[in-house]
Design a protein around this motif. Sequence first.
Motif, mmCIF file in Angstrom:
data_model
loop_
_atom_site.group_PDB
_atom_site.id
_atom_site.type_symbol
_atom_site.label_atom_id
_atom_site.label_comp_id
_atom_site.label_asym_id
_atom_site.label_seq_id
_atom_site.Cartn_x
_atom_site.Cartn_y
_atom_site.Cartn_z
ATOM 1 N N VAL A 341 31.204 9.402 28.085
ATOM 2 C CA VAL A 341 30.138 10.334 27.728
ATOM 3 C C VAL A 341 29.315 10.691 28.962
ATOM 4 C CG1 VAL A 341 28.024 10.609 26.380
ATOM 5 C CG2 VAL A 341 30.046 9.582 25.332
ATOM 6 N N LYS A 342 28.999 9.711 29.786
ATOM 7 C CA LYS A 342 28.232 9.987 31.005
ATOM 8 C C LYS A 342 28.993 10.902 31.957
ATOM 9 C CE LYS A 342 25.684 5.595 30.884
ATOM 10 N NZ LYS A 342 25.386 4.337 31.609
ATOM 11 N N ALA A 358 22.917 16.428 36.300
ATOM 12 C CA ALA A 358 24.224 15.777 36.420
ATOM 13 C C ALA A 358 24.085 14.393 37.037
ATOM 14 C CB ALA A 358 25.159 16.635 37.267
ATOM 15 N N ARG A 359 23.230 14.278 38.069
ATOM 16 C CA ARG A 359 23.014 12.974 38.701
ATOM 17 C C ARG A 359 22.381 11.996 37.696
ATOM 18 N NH1 ARG A 359 22.324 11.242 44.032
ATOM 19 N NH2 ARG A 359 22.440 13.393 44.791
ATOM 20 N N ALA A 361 22.627 12.105 34.412
ATOM 21 C CA ALA A 361 23.608 11.767 33.377
ATOM 22 C C ALA A 361 24.620 10.743 33.895
ATOM 23 C CB ALA A 361 24.327 13.027 32.899
ATOM 24 N N LEU A 362 25.015 10.897 35.154
ATOM 25 C CA LEU A 362 26.005 9.989 35.727
ATOM 26 C C LEU A 362 25.442 8.586 35.887
ATOM 27 C CD1 LEU A 362 28.912 9.986 36.776
ATOM 28 C CD2 LEU A 362 28.017 10.467 39.052
ATOM 29 N N GLY A 363 24.170 8.486 36.174
ATOM 30 C CA GLY A 363 23.534 7.176 36.294
ATOM 31 C C GLY A 363 24.090 6.368 37.455
ATOM 32 N N ASP A 364 24.301 5.076 37.222
ATOM 33 C CA ASP A 364 24.770 4.184 38.274
ATOM 34 C C ASP A 364 26.272 3.916 38.184
ATOM 35 O OD1 ASP A 364 24.775 2.774 35.967
ATOM 36 O OD2 ASP A 364 23.747 1.001 36.761
ATOM 37 N N LEU A 365 26.999 4.774 37.482
ATOM 38 C CA LEU A 365 28.442 4.567 37.357
ATOM 39 C C LEU A 365 29.156 4.482 38.705
ATOM 40 C CD1 LEU A 365 29.704 6.690 34.308
ATOM 41 C CD2 LEU A 365 29.556 4.216 34.528
ATOM 42 N N PRO A 366 28.821 5.338 39.690
ATOM 43 C CA PRO A 366 29.528 5.230 40.974
ATOM 44 C C PRO A 366 29.351 3.875 41.648
ATOM 45 C CG PRO A 366 28.393 7.342 40.817
ATOM 46 C CD PRO A 366 27.921 6.510 39.670
ATOM 47 N N ILE A 381 28.159 16.583 43.153
ATOM 48 C CA ILE A 381 26.697 16.648 43.000
ATOM 49 C C ILE A 381 26.023 16.745 44.361
ATOM 50 C CG2 ILE A 381 24.679 15.345 42.244
ATOM 51 C CD1 ILE A 381 26.395 14.215 39.984
ATOM 52 N N GLU A 382 26.466 15.912 45.298
ATOM 53 C CA GLU A 382 25.889 15.939 46.641
ATOM 54 C C GLU A 382 26.080 17.311 47.286
ATOM 55 O OE1 GLU A 382 24.060 13.874 47.982
ATOM 56 O OE2 GLU A 382 24.404 11.900 47.091
#
Length: 527
Positions: A341-342, A358-359, A361-366, A381-382
């Motif tokens: 979902v993220k 977008a950043r 929503a993505l959260g700390d997944l990376p 995003i970057e």
Amino acid sequence: MLWSVLKIIAFVLAVVALTFGVGYLMESSDVLLVTVAGREFALTPLSGVIAGLALLLAVYLVLRLLGLLLAVVRFLNGDETAISRYFNRRAERKGYQALSEGMLALASGEGRLAIRKAERAEGYLKRPELTNLLVAQAAEMAGDTAKATQTYKKLLEDDTTRFVGIRGLMKQKLVAGDTDTALKLAEKAFMLKPQHGEVQDTLLRLQAGAEDWAGARQTLAAKLKSNALPRDVHKRRDAVLALAHARDALAEGQIEAARKEAGEANRLSPDLVPAAVMAARMAIEEGKPKVAAKVIRKAWDAAPHPDLAAAFAGIEPGETPAARLKRFRVLFARHPDDAEVKLLEAELNIAAEDYPAARKALGDLPETAPTARSLTIMAAIERGEGSEDRVVRGWLAKAVTASRGPQWTCEACGHVHANWQPVCEQCESFDTLAWIEAPQSESALAGTAQMLPLIVGALEDRSNMPEVEATVVEDAPAPDAEPVIVDVDSEAEEQDRDPHAPGHMPPDMGEVSEQVESEETPRATAN
């Protein structure tokens, strides 16, 4: 060991006692008087012993004659084997002894010895239904395939052993890789014993491998009837078979049959993602978007999946990114903490050029669960926020060695498939594909990690070149640019999805992914 010693000692003592007894009788001068029917007989002690032994022999002969007479009476009363059993009792004892020795030899792994014992038992017993099975199994153990095959064929001649012979030949064909013949033998064995668990499993696997979906569903129903399969497992596998049948029908242009089977598969197992996707696409083609949305939402409740998101996007292929993002919020709310979902929300925000959202929503997944997809999204995003090219390429460098995330992976052998299949193309196991993260090869990761300093170093050198900077600025998305919307063909396969749909990269991320591929190329060349 102790018992054997005791028996030897007892035998020696008996021989010594007998020797002394005979010597004493021969030296004795006494006379033994025996009266029979008024007549007296004078016998020496030795003569008396001999007479006693003769009497015992006579009694034994009388008992044997009485046994023969009893066997004749039984024969006259209808027991056709009574006389033959009387004369073959000794042979039967030897035969069964040889048979038991052969079974022990087979259990201990002595195949050749087991064959010899079985052949000896056959000479005594004349019972091929017993000895041939032992010979066949021993021949297989000894590696004599020809003898095993010949013996299994002999078992086909008897009704009581026909199933054993067919099963043995079937297993031989499976080992030899002759699945077509094995399938025919499995069908015959199934007809003889439809409740045999091993035959059911083998037949089901062979029918699935031969894409005989109708036959496989009948076999599956037989497993359920014989209580060899839980009802929930039966429904899941029946859904898999119905979906496979629907795919074949669609490939052959049988639209109605495909729609019926896809709906049946989705009804049997609503959480089966490929079935939900196909049923939804068929409903879209039929002009029933609400039905398609209901099917997708029900499957999404079980577990979010990018294929479901792509099918949901296909319901409204011409909508704007902002409208799509709004429509997808009904899916976001069902599993807000799920990684899929993220990733989905981040992708749709990138398509709408809302990079801060977008950043968020993505959260700390990376950082906590880095995958090639999440790291590539972070690179997009970057770039969308105007970061330096070296920052973007740094994220892409990390994506090179990152996990590919969940994929259709066989739980039996670990083989990764590009698309879901009912049968694993590697080990041919049925219904073993699951949407899980496949284990990565450590050697492949090590080779890629060794190339990272070269990749990052080269990228940093290029980032200092004015002409490269100019190119990056020109490629950067304009703030007010309208995103490109590509319609989704409802009849397309999973690889032909909307570029704005979840699981697919938006325009900026497409360029980023090309950079990932260009960076992986030197590594492949180096290896």
